[in-house]
Design an enzyme around this catalytic site. Structure first.
Site: not given
Length: 338
Positions: A55, A207-210
Site C-alpha cells: 500500500y 464490503p462496500l464493493a469498491g
C-alpha cells in the site's frame, strides 16, 4: 462494540477492522490526517488495523506505525506481503527468501517488534505452499509474528495449506481475508464454508464493493472516478456486468431506506451477518467516510431484509467476475487451456 472470536485463536476482535490502504500516496497523502482517522477509529472501539507492505509502497505502514505510538498494545496489528516492492524480481511473491526479508521491512515501517497477524496477500502458484508455511513457522518461533493468515485464496488452496501444515508440522493459516459484499457473494459457495470447517477467522475486504455500495454510484449520476479509467472491467457502467451492479444498487437503496438505514449500513451489516465472518474491513479515506461507517457495527438485519437481499443478488453470486479479487493463471493465460 460487541467483540467476536477471531477463529479459534482466542483473540477477540471488533466487528469493524480499520483498513489502511487509503493512507499514503494512493489516496490520502496527509499523514497527520491519517493518524487522526486511526485514533478516531481506536477511540470508537475498533481494535484491529489491517495494512500491507504494497500500500503506497510502504507508506501506509509508516502512517500506521506513527499512529500507534503509545497505543500499540491496544491493537491487533495485521499486515500483508506478496506484492511487488521493487524492480528486483525477487522482491515479491511468497518465497522464504522474500518473506524473511520483507517482514523486517514491515516491522521497521510499523515501528514495532512484532506483527500480530502476518498475511500472504495472494496465492503464488510458482511457490510451494510448504516453502511459505515453513518461513511463516520460523517467523512465529522467532517472535516476529504471532499468527499467519492468507488473503484472497481459493478454497482448494486453503484446504491444501491445512493439509501441508498438518503433515509437515507447520503453522497453519488462522485467518482468510477474502473480497465479500452484497454484489460479490461468490465465496459463500466454498471459501466461507471451508473457513468455518477449519476454524479460521474471516476478515472480508471491500464490503462496500469498491465504492459501489457507498451511494456514490447511482443511475443517472455522473461519477468522475479514476477507477473507471484504471479498471473499466469493474467500473464502466456500459459493460453489462457493471450495469447489473447498478440495477442491484438501486434496489438496495430502496431496501435500506424502507428500513431506516443508509446503504452503507445495510452493506456492512449484511457482511457481518454471515456466521463465518469475524470482522469486516472498512477503508475510509477521510474522517467523514469513517464516521459514516461506524454505526454499522450496531446494526442487525432482520430475516425479511436478508431474504430480500437474496432476491436482489442470489447467494453465491458475483455479479461481475472481475470482483473476485484474484484470477487463476489458468484463466489468464490461454496457453494453459489449449
Amino acid at each position: 462494540m460487541d467483540y467476536a472470536a477471531l477463529g479459534r485463536t482466542g483473540v477477540r476482535v471488533s466487528p469493524l477492522t480499520l483498513g489502511a490502504m487509503n493512507f499514503g500516496s494512493w489516496a490520502n497523502s496527509d499523514h497527520d490526517d491519517g493518524v487522526r482517522i486511526i485514533h478516531r477509529a481506536l477511540d470508537a472501539g475498533i481494535n484491529v488495523i489491517d495494512t500491507a507492505d504494497v500500500y503506497s509502497a510502504g507508506e501506509s505502514e509508516e502512517v500506521v506505525g506513527k499512529a500507534l505510538s503509545g497505543r500499540r498494545d491496544d491493537v491487533v496489528l495485521a499486515t500483508k506481503a506478496h506484492g511487488s516492492m521493487g524492480e528486483d524480481p525477487n522482491m515479491r511473491g511468497n518465497s522464504r527468501r522474500w518473506l524473511v526479508r520483507e517482514v523486517e521491512n514491515s516491522l521497521r515501517r510499523l515501528e514495532t517488534d512484532h506483527i500480530d497477524l502476518y498475511q500472504i496477500h495472494r496465492p503464488d502458484p510458482e511457490c510451494d505452499l510448504d516453502e511459505t508455511l515453513g518461513a511463516l513457522t520460523d517467523l512465529v518461533r522467532a517472535g516476529k509474528i504471532r499468527y499467519a493468515g492468507c488473503s484472497t485464496f481459493p478454497a482448494h488452496r486453503i484446504v491444501e495449506s491445512h493439509w501441508v501444515a498438518e503433515r509437515r508440522g507447520r503453522e497453519r493459516f488462522v485467518t482468510e481475508q477474502p473480497p465479500y459484499s452484497i454484489l460479490a457473494r461468490g465465496i459463500e459457495a466454498d471459501v466461507l464454508p471451508v473457513a468455518r470447517e477449519y476454524g479460521m477467522g474471516v476478515l472480508p475486504w471491500s464490503p462496500l464493493a469498491g465504492g459501489w455500495l457507498s451511494g456514490k454510484y447511482r443511475k443517472g449520476v455522473e461519477v468522475d472516478s479514476p477507477r473507471m479509467d484504471r479498471i473499466p472491467e469493474r467500473y464502466d457502467p456500459a459493460k453489462p456486468q457493471n450495469a447489473a451492479k447498478l440495477e442491484a444498487v438501486e434496489e438496495l437503496v430502496r431496501l435500506a431506506e424502507d428500513n431506516g438505514l443508509t446503504l452503507i449500513e445495510l452493506a456492512l451489516a449484511f457482511v457481518l451477518e454471515h456466521p463465518a465472518v469475524s470482522s469486516a474491513i472498512i477503508g475510509p479515506r477521510t474522517m467523514e467516510q469513517l464516521e459514516s461507517q461506524l454505526s454499522a457495527a450496531e446494526v442487525r438485519l432482520p430475516a425479511e431484509v436478508l431474504d430480500r437481499i437474496d432476491e436482489i443478488v442470489p447467494p453465491g453470486t458475483n455479479l461481475n467476475r472481475a470482483d473476485a479479487g484474484w484470477t487463476p493463471p489458468e484463466l489468464r493465460a490461454s496457453a494453459r487451456r489449449r
